[in-house]
Enzyme design. Structure first.
Site, PDB file in Angstrom:
ATOM      1  N   TYR A 155       0.390  -0.983   0.031  1.00 21.31           N
ATOM      2  CA  TYR A 155       0.395  -0.220  -0.195  1.00 21.31           C
ATOM      3  C   TYR A 155       0.984   1.182  -0.035  1.00 21.31           C
ATOM      4  O   TYR A 155       0.678   2.118  -0.748  1.00 21.31           O
ATOM      5  CB  TYR A 155      -0.850   0.055   1.368  1.00 21.31           C
ATOM      6  CG  TYR A 155      -2.149   1.508   1.335  1.00 21.31           C
ATOM      7  CD1 TYR A 155      -3.348   1.560   0.394  1.00 21.31           C
ATOM      8  CD2 TYR A 155      -2.038   2.140   2.433  1.00 21.31           C
ATOM      9  CE1 TYR A 155      -4.151   1.863   0.849  1.00 21.31           C
ATOM     10  CE2 TYR A 155      -2.906   3.044   2.322  1.00 21.31           C
ATOM     11  CZ  TYR A 155      -3.836   2.731   1.345  1.00 21.31           C
ATOM     12  OH  TYR A 155      -4.963   4.068   1.248  1.00 21.31           O
ATOM     13  N   LYS A 159       0.885   4.095  -2.881  1.00 24.33           N
ATOM     14  CA  LYS A 159       0.571   6.143  -2.321  1.00 24.33           C
ATOM     15  C   LYS A 159       1.628   6.514  -2.277  1.00 24.33           C
ATOM     16  O   LYS A 159       2.120   7.433  -3.371  1.00 24.33           O
ATOM     17  CB  LYS A 159      -0.231   5.274  -0.983  1.00 24.33           C
ATOM     18  CG  LYS A 159      -1.470   4.905  -0.928  1.00 24.33           C
ATOM     19  CD  LYS A 159      -2.285   5.413  -2.252  1.00 24.33           C
ATOM     20  CE  LYS A 159      -3.948   4.748  -1.992  1.00 24.33           C
ATOM     21  NZ  LYS A 159      -4.862   5.713  -2.788  1.00 24.33           N
TER      22      LYS A 159
HETATM   23  P1  NAP Z   1     -13.848   2.016   1.175  1.00 22.32           P
HETATM   24  O1  NAP Z   1     -14.732   2.761   1.943  1.00 22.32           O
HETATM   25  O2  NAP Z   1     -12.990   0.647   1.560  1.00 22.32           O
HETATM   26  O3  NAP Z   1     -14.290   2.424  -0.902  1.00 22.32           O
HETATM   27  C1  NAP Z   1     -13.162   1.855  -1.806  1.00 22.32           C
HETATM   28  C2  NAP Z   1     -13.655   2.313  -2.615  1.00 22.32           C
HETATM   29  O4  NAP Z   1     -13.102   1.521  -4.121  1.00 22.32           O
HETATM   30  C3  NAP Z   1     -15.118   1.738  -3.416  1.00 22.32           C
HETATM   31  O5  NAP Z   1     -15.895   2.304  -3.837  1.00 22.32           O
HETATM   32  C4  NAP Z   1     -14.832   0.255  -3.800  1.00 22.32           C
HETATM   33  O6  NAP Z   1     -16.090   0.008  -4.884  1.00 22.32           O
HETATM   34  C5  NAP Z   1     -14.049   1.210  -5.005  1.00 22.32           C
HETATM   35  N1  NAP Z   1     -13.526  -0.005  -5.173  1.00 22.32           N
HETATM   36  C6  NAP Z   1     -12.115  -0.944  -4.892  1.00 22.32           C
HETATM   37  N2  NAP Z   1     -11.725  -1.853  -5.207  1.00 22.32           N
HETATM   38  C7  NAP Z   1     -12.020  -0.824  -6.886  1.00 22.32           C
HETATM   39  C8  NAP Z   1     -11.711  -1.409  -8.660  1.00 22.32           C
HETATM   40  N3  NAP Z   1     -10.947  -2.788  -7.944  1.00 22.32           N
HETATM   41  N4  NAP Z   1     -12.394  -1.041  -9.254  1.00 22.32           N
HETATM   42  C9  NAP Z   1     -13.493  -0.262  -8.836  1.00 22.32           C
HETATM   43  N5  NAP Z   1     -13.717   0.531  -7.522  1.00 22.32           N
HETATM   44  C10 NAP Z   1     -13.481  -0.129  -7.063  1.00 22.32           C
HETATM   45  O7  NAP Z   1     -12.339   3.117   0.973  1.00 22.32           O
HETATM   46  P2  NAP Z   1     -11.840   4.567   1.121  1.00 22.32           P
HETATM   47  O8  NAP Z   1     -11.497   4.491   2.432  1.00 22.32           O
HETATM   48  O9  NAP Z   1     -12.794   5.360   0.892  1.00 22.32           O
HETATM   49  O10 NAP Z   1     -10.870   4.732   0.341  1.00 22.32           O
HETATM   50  C11 NAP Z   1     -10.485   5.159  -0.918  1.00 22.32           C
HETATM   51  C12 NAP Z   1      -9.181   6.555  -1.157  1.00 22.32           C
HETATM   52  O11 NAP Z   1      -8.752   6.719  -0.467  1.00 22.32           O
HETATM   53  C13 NAP Z   1      -8.327   4.823  -1.203  1.00 22.32           C
HETATM   54  O12 NAP Z   1      -7.898   4.823  -2.282  1.00 22.32           O
HETATM   55  C14 NAP Z   1      -7.577   4.377   0.057  1.00 22.32           C
HETATM   56  O13 NAP Z   1      -6.891   4.403  -0.542  1.00 22.32           O
HETATM   57  C15 NAP Z   1      -7.074   6.125   0.538  1.00 22.32           C
HETATM   58  N6  NAP Z   1      -7.161   6.030   1.581  1.00 22.32           N
HETATM   59  C16 NAP Z   1      -8.149   5.717   2.832  1.00 22.32           C
HETATM   60  C17 NAP Z   1      -7.730   6.064   4.484  1.00 22.32           C
HETATM   61  C18 NAP Z   1      -9.081   5.787   5.297  1.00 22.32           C
HETATM   62  O14 NAP Z   1      -8.387   5.895   6.081  1.00 22.32           O
HETATM   63  N7  NAP Z   1     -10.268   5.956   4.762  1.00 22.32           N
HETATM   64  C19 NAP Z   1      -6.775   6.690   4.431  1.00 22.32           C
HETATM   65  C20 NAP Z   1      -5.819   7.354   3.065  1.00 22.32           C
HETATM   66  C21 NAP Z   1      -5.825   6.968   2.352  1.00 22.32           C
HETATM   67  P3  NAP Z   1     -17.028  -1.675  -4.138  1.00 22.32           P
HETATM   68  O15 NAP Z   1     -17.345  -0.787  -3.079  1.00 22.32           O
HETATM   69  O16 NAP Z   1     -17.583  -2.206  -5.212  1.00 22.32           O
HETATM   70  O17 NAP Z   1     -15.657  -2.350  -3.497  1.00 22.32           O
END
Ligand code: NAP
Length: 248
Positions: A155, A159
């Site tokens: 990861y 990133k």
């Molecule tokens: P999340 O709640 O797990 O949501 C992930 C989203 O990405 C969902 O809409 C999922 O679709 C979609 N997705 C995953 N794999 C995919 C694929 N192969 N093709 C198309 N869509 C896909 O995650 P989140 O926390 O909102 O994270 C969003 C972004 O922020 C990510 O890049 C993550 O790395 C980044 N981020 C998150 C955090 C945190 O603490 N949450 C911190 C830093 C960065 P489905 O619903 O259909 O699975």
């Protein structure tokens, strides 16, 4: 309505941070085209929610790892909304494990989704932005890509790669009036954190100066700033949204 008549294409907006960004930008007047992998029901709920807010939204099932599927999604978006003005690479996954135990599949899946996915959507859309000589790209990185996190070599590498991609592309397309920036969230309350153990989350809270997890809307507000004219002289940057966790 600062984004009226603008079209946003955003990956992974069925849940979490992507969903919050879609609502924030739709509220500012933008048309929203978004994809998801599995959450068809959640995607329809978001479409309806945006329509209830008076906006336009269309969801697409398309695996961000699949370049051909992403290209079709981009083409359909242009047919439906007429153009693409803002590209947001948000879809991402974690598969945390110590490197000594990590399977090659865990490495590949995270790199393919997070880094190849960012290439796939940006590559499919960039010629449209270049031809119209305007546009904005936002890439969702992570604090993990800046400071490195144990058990997240896959990861963190994906990133950090996104930050390099952001800087390189910003220099490459600035002559076409296209800005490219990244956001690097810390720990944000979404389903992604469900995979983390409670004990680890408690430990993490101790390391956050603001003493709480972030909210998806707090990332969405920063993205709204970066895509708008108020950020017209900002490109190639990574804005950290982490409650102070990465202060050195
Ligand atoms: P999340 O709640 O797990 O949501 C992930 C989203 O990405 C969902 O809409 C999922 O679709 C979609 N997705 C995953 N794999 C995919 C694929 N192969 N093709 C198309 N869509 C896909 O995650 P989140 O926390 O909102 O994270 C969003 C972004 O922020 C990510 O890049 C993550 O790395 C980044 N981020 C998150 C955090 C945190 O603490 N949450 C911190 C830093 C960065 P489905 O619903 O259909 O699975």
């Amino acid at each position: 309505m600062v984004l009226k008549d603008k079209t946003v294409i955003i990956s992974g907006a069925s849940r979490g941070i992507g969903r919050a960004i879609a609502i924030e930008l739709a509220t500012a007047g933008a048309n929203i085209s978004f994809n998801y992998l599995k959450s068809a029901d959640d995607a329809l709920v978001l479409e309806e929610e945006i329509k209830d807010l008076g906006g336009n939204a269309k969801s697409f099932q398309a695996d961000i790892k699949d370049y051909n599927a992403v290209t079709s999604w981009v083409d359909d978006t242009k047919k439906i909304f007429g153009s693409i003005d803002i590209v947001i690479n948000n879809a991402g996954i974690i598969k945390d494990k110590a490197l000594a135990l990590m399977e090659q599949a865990d490495w590949r899946d995270v790199i393919s989704t997070n880094l190849d996915g960012t290439f796939n959507l940006t590559r499919a859309a960039i010629v449209t932005l270049i031809k119209q000589k305007s546009g904005v790209v936002i890439n969702v990185s992570s604090v993990s890509g800046i400071v490195g996190m144990p058990r997240q070599t896959n990861y963190s590498a994906s990133k950090a790669g996104i930050i390099g991609f952001t800087k390189a592309l910003a220099k490459e397309v600035s002559a076409y009036n296209i800005r490219v920036n990244a956001v690097a969230p810390g720990f944000i309350e979404t389903e992604m954190l469900d995979a983390l153990k409670e004990e680890y989350k408690k430990q993490v809270l101790k390391e956050i100066p603001l003493m709480r997890l972030g909210r998806p809307q707090e990332v969405a507000k920063a993205v709204k700033f970066l895509v708008g004219d108020d950020a017209s002289y900002i490109t190639g940057q990574t804005i950290v949204i982490d409650g102070g966790m990465s202060i050195v």
